[in-house]
Design an enzyme around this catalytic site. Structure first.
Site, PDB file in Angstrom:
ATOM      1  N   CYS A  17      76.405  52.494 101.358  1.00 47.59           N
ATOM      2  CA  CYS A  17      77.178  51.357 101.859  1.00 47.59           C
ATOM      3  C   CYS A  17      77.854  51.635 103.197  1.00 47.59           C
ATOM      4  CB  CYS A  17      78.231  50.939 100.840  1.00 47.59           C
ATOM      5  SG  CYS A  17      77.540  50.291  99.314  1.00 47.59           S
TER       6      CYS A  17
ATOM      7  N   HIS B 150      77.767  41.316 100.526  1.00 44.96           N
ATOM      8  CA  HIS B 150      77.729  42.755 100.810  1.00 44.96           C
ATOM      9  C   HIS B 150      76.274  43.229 100.908  1.00 44.96           C
ATOM     10  CE1 HIS B 150      78.467  46.930 100.845  1.00 44.96           C
ATOM     11  NE2 HIS B 150      78.900  47.127  99.608  1.00 44.96           N
TER      12      HIS B 150
END
Length: 367
Positions: free
Chosen positions: A85, A320
């Site tokens: 991430c 996301h």
């Protein structure tokens, strides 16, 4: 020669929920238009390299594939970065290092994720695909991100009420924001798909998503998403008067893989210590909002002013796209500080938590 790296352009796609807006677009088809648009923003320099973060794509050096698809030419190479991430932000830090060292004059860096088209992967001889690659080896904790966020909420005493309040704020601020100048139209889409009007009573009714009786729900978590973002990094001496964000410092730090959401805390502290900066000095903070529990645990520990954190909403509202989100937060900083006309010297911080127990952070200054 002043080789301090400066971000002079920053753009992103609208973000789509996986399986919906961009369900048929592969990662290179998301990244290429953004890379091409960023290159057009810096017409006085030739692109030396493309550095692209990605987590779940098809392989084959996605950065090089995307650079070619963007029409940059056969002589522009590319390298793909996987820091989960934090990949998009890690790519920007690597671009800054190349510029500072004198190895490149213009690097386009960012990230992309197409969860919708990510391939299923199967171990040789196995009957079924595996859900994800390990973040840590045998003998170490290796939780999925949802249960890990629940564990962090418990460890740091972040209540369900605070998480839901933060999610409400993220959506409300995203709905009120004007993202247009930072967006590149993709497949006819000109706006983020996800932000919506939420109600406190609706969030309160949602069950725990990962741990029975827990506090982390679908409402206070980010959705799995598709999208891309990219920035142009050049040395101070070649920005030709273009306003931008000078990269002052970056850091990557490790933490307990059982609590990966804690990673931004040591990374941010390292960046602040290196630059003699405090949280009170920051005009804007962008943190990847994977979970409200994680954001609140980190901002509590750093004693951050929540009014300066994701002031236009974040990943809980927007989505996301894992490999891209670290670059999305830099694009958001660029809009909040450079596009808004913040005075030179204004400071902005971007940070992300990373599966496996890491954090990545970068400090920028308006020039």
């Amino acid at each position: 020669m002043n080789r301090q790296p400066v971000v002079v352009a920053a753009l992103r796609t609208p973000i789509g929920t996986a399986g919906h807006a961009y369900r048929s677009l592969t990662a290179d088809r998301l990244a290429a238009p953004v890379i091409a648009a960023v290159a057009r923003e810096v017409p006085h320099l030739a692109v030396d390299d493309v550095v692209l973060g990605n987590c779940m794509g098809p392989g084959g050096n996605l950065a090089r594939v995307s650079a070619l698809a963007a029409g940059l030419g056969h002589d522009v190479p590319g390298v793909t970065v996987d820091r989960q991430c934090g990949s998009g932000l890690a790519a920007i830090l690597l671009a800054g290092q190349a510029v500072r060292a004198g190895d490149a004059d213009l690097v386009i860096a960012g990230g992309v994720e197409s969860a919708s088209t990510a391939p299923l992967r199967t171990m040789r001889g196995a009957a079924e695909p595996y859900p994800r690659a390990p973040f840590a080896p045998a003998g170490h904790a290796d939780p999925d991100m949802g249960p890990a966020a629940e564990a962090l909420a418990t460890a740091c005493g972040v209540s369900r009420e605070r998480q839901d309040d933060y999610a409400l704020r993220s959506h409300a601020r995203a709905l009120a924001a004007r993202f247009g100048p930072e967006l590149v139209e993709i497949d006819g889409r000109r706006a983020d798909q996800r932000p919506r009007v939420l109600r406190e009573r609706t969030l309160a009714r949602l069950p725990a998503a990962f741990v029975p009786g827990g506090t982390v729900t679908a409402g206070n978590s980010s959705p799995i998403s598709d999208g891309a973002a990219a920035v142009a990094v050049v040395p101070e001496t070649l920005r030709a008067g273009m306003p931008g964000l000078r990269l002052l410092a970056g850091a990557v730090a490790g933490c307990d893989p059982a609590l990966p959401g804690w990673g931004p805390v040591p990374a941010v502290r390292r960046v602040l210590a290196r630059t003699g900066t405090t949280m009170d000095d920051l005009a804007a903070v962008e943190i990847v909002e994977a979970f409200a529990a994680q954001v609140l645990a980190v901002t509590d520990a750093l004693e951050a002013d929540l009014g300066r954190v994701c002031a236009d909403g974040g990943a809980i509202a927007l989505g996301h796209p894992w490999g891209a989100t670290g670059a999305v937060v830099v694009t958001r900083l660029f809009s909040r500080l450079v596009r808004s006309g913040a005075p030179p010297g204004s400071l902005g911080l971007a940070t992300a938590a990373v599966g496996g127990g890491m954090g990545v952070a970068a400090l920028f200054e308006v020039v």
